[in-house]
Design a protein around this motif. Sequence first.
Motif, PDB file in Angstrom:
ATOM      1  N   ARG A  96      18.117  52.192  36.704  1.00  0.00           N
ATOM      2  CA  ARG A  96      19.512  51.750  36.778  1.00  0.00           C
ATOM      3  C   ARG A  96      19.795  50.630  35.789  1.00  0.00           C
ATOM      4  N   GLU A  97      21.053  50.482  35.499  1.00  0.00           N
ATOM      5  CA  GLU A  97      21.500  49.385  34.639  1.00  0.00           C
ATOM      6  C   GLU A  97      21.722  48.148  35.517  1.00  0.00           C
TER       7      GLU A  97
ATOM      8  N   GLY B 217      24.051  48.276  38.358  1.00  0.00           N
ATOM      9  CA  GLY B 217      23.706  49.067  39.531  1.00  0.00           C
ATOM     10  C   GLY B 217      23.933  50.556  39.372  1.00  0.00           C
ATOM     11  N   LEU B 218      24.441  50.962  38.197  1.00  0.00           N
ATOM     12  CA  LEU B 218      24.708  52.383  37.991  1.00  0.00           C
ATOM     13  C   LEU B 218      23.532  53.043  37.271  1.00  0.00           C
TER      14      LEU B 218
ATOM     15  N   ILE C 258      27.443  54.581  44.973  1.00  0.00           N
ATOM     16  CA  ILE C 258      26.859  53.350  45.518  1.00  0.00           C
ATOM     17  C   ILE C 258      25.990  52.689  44.455  1.00  0.00           C
ATOM     18  N   PRO C 259      26.449  51.585  43.885  1.00  0.00           N
ATOM     19  CA  PRO C 259      25.587  50.897  42.913  1.00  0.00           C
ATOM     20  C   PRO C 259      24.376  50.291  43.642  1.00  0.00           C
ATOM     21  N   ILE C 260      23.254  50.305  42.975  1.00  0.00           N
ATOM     22  CA  ILE C 260      22.054  49.673  43.539  1.00  0.00           C
ATOM     23  C   ILE C 260      21.543  48.684  42.512  1.00  0.00           C
ATOM     24  N   GLU C 261      21.342  47.482  42.953  1.00  0.00           N
ATOM     25  CA  GLU C 261      20.910  46.443  42.031  1.00  0.00           C
ATOM     26  C   GLU C 261      19.618  46.867  41.337  1.00  0.00           C
ATOM     27  N   LYS C 262      19.554  46.597  40.053  1.00  0.00           N
ATOM     28  CA  LYS C 262      18.444  47.075  39.230  1.00  0.00           C
ATOM     29  C   LYS C 262      17.079  46.665  39.805  1.00  0.00           C
TER      30      LYS C 262
ATOM     31  N   ALA D  84      16.289  48.580  43.002  1.00  0.00           N
ATOM     32  CA  ALA D  84      15.848  49.947  42.716  1.00  0.00           C
ATOM     33  C   ALA D  84      14.420  49.926  42.207  1.00  0.00           C
TER      34      ALA D  84
ATOM     35  N   LEU E 195      16.738  51.002  49.853  1.00  0.00           N
ATOM     36  CA  LEU E 195      17.872  51.680  49.221  1.00  0.00           C
ATOM     37  C   LEU E 195      19.007  51.805  50.223  1.00  0.00           C
TER      38      LEU E 195
END
Lengths: 679, 227, 251
Positions: A151-152, A155-156, C142-146, C149, C187
């Motif tokens: 992910r970036e 968060g994407l 849903i964005p997931i913090e880098k 993840a 997650l």
Amino acid sequence: MSTIAKDNTAEAEQNIKLDSKIPEGPLEEKWENYKGSMNLVAPNNKRHLEVIVVGTGLAGSSAAASLAELGYKVKAYTFHDSPRRAHSIAAQGGINAAKNYQNDGDSVYRLFYDTIKGGDYRSREANTYRLAEVSANIIDQCVAQGVPFAREYGGLLANRSFGGVQVSRTFYARGQTGQQLLIGAYSALSRQVSSGQVELFTRHEVLDIVIIDGKARGIIVRNLITGEIERHSAHAVVLATGGYGNVFYLSTNAMGCNVTAAWRAVQRGAYMANPCYTQIHPTCIPVSGSYQSKLTLMSESLRNDGRVWVPKKKEDVEAIRSKQKSPNDIPEEDRDYYLERRYPAFGNLVPRDVASRAAKQACDRGYGVNATGLAVFLDFNAAIERYGKAAAHQHGIHNPDASTIRKYGVEVIEQKYGNLFEMYEKITGDDPYRTPMMIYPAVHYTMGGLWVDYNLQTNVDGLFALGECNFSDHGANRLGASALMQGLADGYFVIPYTIGQFLSQEIQTPPIPNDTPEFLKAEKEVNERIDRLMDINGEVSVDTFHRELGHIMWEYCGMARNREGLLKGRAMIRELRDRYWKEVYIPGDRNEFNPELEKALRVADFMEMGELMILDALDREESAGGHFREEYQTEDGEALRRDEEYAYVSAWEWDEEEPELHKEKLVFENVELKVRSYK
Amino acid sequence: MNWLSRFFTSSIGRKLIMSLTGLFLILFLVVHLVGNLQLLNEDDGFSFNTYAYFMTHNGLVKTISFGLYFFIVLHAIQGIVVTIHNRKSRKKNYRQLNFREADFASRNMAVLGLLILAFLFMHMGDFWLKMKMGQLDMVKYDGVNYPVNDLYTRVNTAFSVWWIVVLYVIGQIALFFHLKHGFYSAFQTLGWNHPKYTPIIKGIGLVFSVVVPLGFALIPLYIYFVR
Amino acid sequence: MKLTLKIWRQKDREETGGFETYQVEASEEMSFLEMLDVLNQELIEQKKEPVAFDHDCREGICGTCGMMINGQPHGPLKATTTCQLHMRHFNDGETILIEPFRANSFPVVKDLVVDRSAFDRIIQAGGYISVDTGQAPDGNVIPIEKDQASSAFDAAACIGCGACVAACPNASAVLFTGAKVSHLTQLPQGDVESKRRVQRMVAQMNKEGFGNCSNISACEAECPKEISVANIARMNREYISSSFSTDKVMD
């Protein structure tokens, strides 16, 4: 009756036998229309329908899980001790999907077009388009399952570019994308096992397919722990058993990968399509000795920064081979960066088949750089210097000395490829940060496989083939990061729909008994085959034969083929096969855990498969993708395709003496056939 | 109560008991050490004996001390149960073991615990039991209007014997190792593992496991060599 | 290089088994499993039973291989599976002791092959996110913090080889179970059912007869993928809090 009329009848018969069942309508609407008009099976009927799924890799696990979710009663089989061991797990680079998250002009059509073109125009348009269409759903599904994609900071999802395409559409999870996707599919499968919807059989190997009244109704399996032979029945059989790269003995496949289930299907009447298309991956660690059991892939992504070369002078080659010189001693002007020289437009990033062939040609000319003469250099020094300068600049050092540049450069390379460099060092003992890597092409993937129609059904009713096991989507050459895509597309998003076309006709069929004469006969034949093998009691190990088979295949049906060699290879394989059935020795007992017996059964099938590969290569008098016939090349040594004569799928019906070729003509309505040029 | 008993008999539940009782015992060690260090006061046992009197007669302390006995027993029994279960999980053992992570303490918690338990019996038999049985002399101090047990003299007598001192020092060495792993381990079991805080917990644990047993060991050594 | 191998031989689950001594001529470039291939080839030529061992991908990712080599799971090299261990890490003339992974929950199938299906059953108990095919929303919803993840990935890198159980003096499976709990809990998609998951997985782990964790961290030290014991702590946390915070009694 006139000859012409006769011919017409023959062609018509052919078309019935090989009806690809492609839906009507424009390419973009085929799948939608199909889904809108296909036959459905009501939930109360699904409960009574049983499906056997063989193999638990990406295609098998995803299919078994998805079918079970729909309500079918599923039985899943793997020869491994756990579904999670399937070789899909080893895929490194990533998975393609036409998401266009990067806003760089990607689309379903572009992914479709790239796949067709990359496959050298030898795949079926409708299937390939559908693959591109469902690719986006795969990513969504995997994210929902908890696959930790890169992910970036926002968060994407992140993307990277891959092998010879112009957009960035590859999703990845470090260098272990296959592992993470398989664990996702395995977890979905495990969930269905726990709910009782899937019955899981581990350490069970399929040794025959049972066909009743023209329909696949079951399998004969060997319990690998006890050696017991068992009969398992169902309304339909789905094969997702991977490819046949291990015909070559040495390949990047796992040791257990085999063609047995698919080959048994061929023995029972299924057609094997395009068996000659084998993908040879250009960046593998070279063979180091005769004991070698397997070849290790170094991700294609290395070619983004590595430069491929061999010395220009023979005396330098000799000096390097005898370790009198280190590759670093060779001055720039004495190095031949042959990919950059021959293909200035794509340079080191030409597609896999082109890069592999060029390495072979360099070594054939005597420029191979290791003791066996079968290796070329993949050099990161230029990249280390380039990155090092940039990084030094970022650190505010504007006049860096060589060691500073190197320090920063190595840091960047380590971040990008650290795990690969580490693996290389573990295997070879050489430090690739100091001396260039040595690489050589190795068998990696087989584009050919069981012939299937649009429903992924083979020419045998009720017998389906998914993933690498079928032939359908990659034509003569597969693009990087597309194998994972196809396996999951077939399992998650295609078979759950298309199997309904067959099963909707079976709702009246009661559970299939497993003691019909057909089952008993198949079981008897399997038992006899095992007894026959055990009774040979010769002197030679299975591996010895397998190695020899590999040598023949690599020599005569490898990266470059010609008529004379193929004929010779076929004769040699036949001779080898005869010897095998007279001289092989299998220790131990059949009624116990016996890995040698497992191998023996697989190698027996590899030998027949190898012969079919050679036959197909003989038939295809053109060069396309992974199939390079030396007689058909341009003046400067490039592949020469012959679309007029060979734009067909070859589907082989097995016969001990002369297998019969059926042809499915490939119709291209949406893309124009062009010569691939990377110059 | 089914869910509760199920929780406490699960592997993590059992470990939680070890962790919580362990943390309580760690707290007790601090209190006990602070009290015992009064033995080093050269005041003929005034501060120590009045402290001992307080600890055995104050209602609240008495209540807590029953808790303490209970927790010691629970910690020991649970430890034994867990260890037996662990031993049984690998009936057929290895011919050779050569592990990378070879921390002596963590691999021998049960043996160390049993050593400490044995020490505890000796320790209580020496002092606590004798006091409870009324075998100690009584002593009266100015300003205190009731007689107290002269535990101070008993301690001094005991620690004038060399082998008792040696046994006490051995007991503290066992305690050092037990704490060295136990302190961090208690937090790990509770789920307190954090890239920032775990090193701090480990650091405090190490300091604690050195300082506390050292403090305890100092008492017999001081008495033997100095008095 | 000449080597003496002392290898555990056991015909099947029931038989007692014992060590046998073999001589083998190997070369430094061989992998450990290729060295065993050479031995097996010789045994077969002498019409003796080859040594059975599990293996498949031979590139360190499938988790099939694994044996005790000189008292260490996967041998002396850190963060390396048996198949990626090469003979240059051994000396000419050395004696190497090879045993199967041992735990009651990993019964020996034959020689060095053990049955690790207990791991599958732990995953089946809850090592998944309950989502059917086709239900998923867009991957970027849903964005997931880098880093989050990435941390989930670290836990998900487990290959299920069983070295953690083999290394643990208690034959405990908490690193394996904890890694899966930790992967999914971190997650947002997996957090939804994390309470039920941890309860079911821990219950299954106990049922399989693995030992209890005593925080020795031998598992982390021997794990070929270097999975951290922080994942065990996370599982403990999840388990304890889910036991007390939910209204429902879970089965």
